[in-house]
Motif scaffolding. Sequence first.
Motif, PDB file in Angstrom:
ATOM      1  N   GLY A  94      -9.615  10.708   3.067  1.00 47.28           N
ATOM      2  CA  GLY A  94      -8.605  11.301   3.485  1.00 47.28           C
ATOM      3  C   GLY A  94      -8.013  11.460   5.047  1.00 47.28           C
ATOM      4  O   GLY A  94      -7.272  11.677   5.392  1.00 47.28           O
ATOM      5  N   SER A  95      -8.291   9.769   5.818  1.00 48.76           N
ATOM      6  CA  SER A  95      -8.560   9.752   6.663  1.00 48.76           C
ATOM      7  C   SER A  95      -6.841   8.802   7.103  1.00 48.76           C
ATOM      8  O   SER A  95      -6.504   8.567   8.239  1.00 48.76           O
ATOM      9  N   GLY A  96      -6.775   7.917   5.518  1.00 47.46           N
ATOM     10  CA  GLY A  96      -5.769   7.371   5.377  1.00 47.46           C
ATOM     11  C   GLY A  96      -5.116   8.091   4.516  1.00 47.46           C
ATOM     12  O   GLY A  96      -5.343   8.729   4.564  1.00 47.46           O
ATOM     13  N   ALA A  97      -3.499   7.415   4.686  1.00 46.37           N
ATOM     14  CA  ALA A  97      -2.628   7.839   4.301  1.00 46.37           C
ATOM     15  C   ALA A  97      -2.033   6.863   2.509  1.00 46.37           C
ATOM     16  O   ALA A  97      -2.209   5.550   3.247  1.00 46.37           O
ATOM     17  N   ILE A  98      -1.300   7.154   1.231  1.00 42.64           N
ATOM     18  CA  ILE A  98      -1.186   6.202   1.099  1.00 42.64           C
ATOM     19  C   ILE A  98       0.609   6.275   1.128  1.00 42.64           C
ATOM     20  O   ILE A  98       1.395   7.640   0.973  1.00 42.64           O
ATOM     21  N   MET A  99       1.575   5.186   1.254  1.00 43.24           N
ATOM     22  CA  MET A  99       2.578   5.126   1.990  1.00 43.24           C
ATOM     23  C   MET A  99       3.662   5.025   0.376  1.00 43.24           C
ATOM     24  O   MET A  99       2.817   4.498  -0.441  1.00 43.24           O
ATOM     25  N   PRO A 100       4.819   5.314   0.575  1.00 44.43           N
ATOM     26  CA  PRO A 100       5.592   4.706   0.209  1.00 44.43           C
ATOM     27  C   PRO A 100       6.047   3.004   0.245  1.00 44.43           C
ATOM     28  O   PRO A 100       5.750   2.255   0.275  1.00 44.43           O
ATOM     29  N   GLY A 101       6.215   3.053  -1.651  1.00 48.31           N
ATOM     30  CA  GLY A 101       6.218   2.124  -2.709  1.00 48.31           C
ATOM     31  C   GLY A 101       5.672   1.424  -3.937  1.00 48.31           C
ATOM     32  O   GLY A 101       4.835   2.190  -4.203  1.00 48.31           O
ATOM     33  N   GLY A 102       4.933  -0.316  -3.685  1.00 45.11           N
ATOM     34  CA  GLY A 102       4.359  -0.715  -5.178  1.00 45.11           C
ATOM     35  C   GLY A 102       2.647  -1.530  -5.156  1.00 45.11           C
ATOM     36  O   GLY A 102       2.915  -1.900  -3.747  1.00 45.11           O
ATOM     37  N   THR A 103       1.799  -1.262  -5.529  1.00 48.43           N
ATOM     38  CA  THR A 103       0.917  -2.200  -5.016  1.00 48.43           C
ATOM     39  C   THR A 103      -0.114  -3.129  -6.890  1.00 48.43           C
ATOM     40  O   THR A 103       0.837  -2.489  -7.678  1.00 48.43           O
ATOM     41  N   ASN A 104      -0.476  -3.823  -6.298  1.00 48.55           N
ATOM     42  CA  ASN A 104      -0.854  -4.809  -8.011  1.00 48.55           C
ATOM     43  C   ASN A 104      -2.893  -4.328  -7.045  1.00 48.55           C
ATOM     44  O   ASN A 104      -2.523  -5.457  -6.269  1.00 48.55           O
ATOM     45  N   LEU A 105      -3.405  -4.455  -7.981  1.00 50.80           N
ATOM     46  CA  LEU A 105      -4.684  -4.011  -7.560  1.00 50.80           C
ATOM     47  C   LEU A 105      -5.720  -5.123  -8.918  1.00 50.80           C
ATOM     48  O   LEU A 105      -5.141  -5.315 -10.182  1.00 50.80           O
TER      49      LEU A 105
END
Length: 290
Positions: free
Chosen positions: A153-164
């Motif tokens: 919860g200390s970090g946040a997801i930003m707008p955009g896209g991801t490949n894992l």
Amino acid sequence: PLLGLEVELVIGDLLDPLSVRRALHGVEIVFHAGLPQRAWTGQDESSVRLAVDGTENVLRESALAGVRRVVYTSSCVTIGCVTEGQTPNNEERWNQHPRSAWLRARVQAERSAWQLAESLDVDMVALCPTGVLGAHDYRITPTTQVLRDIFEGSGAIMPGGTNLVDVRDVAWAHAEAAVRGRRGERYLIGGENLTNDEIARLVTEVTGRTPRVMRLPRGVAVAAAWLASRFAGLFQREPSIPAERVRESWGRYAWFDCSKAFDELGLRPRPAREVLTATHQWLRVRELLA
């Protein structure tokens, strides 16, 4: 993490050609994965020197040792992201404008590797993994740290896209590239292309917690992250969301066409939900989640 494995450990320094030479004695295939892992933390040009000079030493000593092949571990960041609506990038693309020292280190190191491989007649293939996650991350790589912060919860997801991609699939791809990869080729090693909203939903399914999702305009987000980074620097702490990461990633889509690895190496990556679950379980086993 290497204790108990039937391997010979050799202590060396990539910036010392003689120690690289000793490590390569009697070796047929070299897997070079020795690039700096500290990301998004300022403009430390020493990471560029370590990446480029270390890579050049490995290529030169590989040529002298007469190794059969070098499998070079690069990164998808050398290829670069796309914007919304664009076709996912493939191996023919290069990141033309890496801004942070960490990104420049990776781009310059891979370009130097290809130049030396050609001039020294070294058989080389390069793998460009996407966002590598999963178990057995003992030192916590930058990608795992980002996800760890999101889990807590200390970090946040930003707008955009991801490949894992799962680290097990990346390791498997390296072994296959050593015997099946075509000389002179790059291979993107990745899984599903997902929006970060889809990632957020998967994180909720895996953890039972709803992650923070940032919705600020890009300019406001970059300015806020810059101020937070400067404040953290005053106290010699790592910022929770470094300004470099926001500037490079906000609204960008790390989406890639990995079909070459599917077709030529036989890559069949695990789904993103399994990758996130493995990472979450590992962090819990290591007691690294609050």
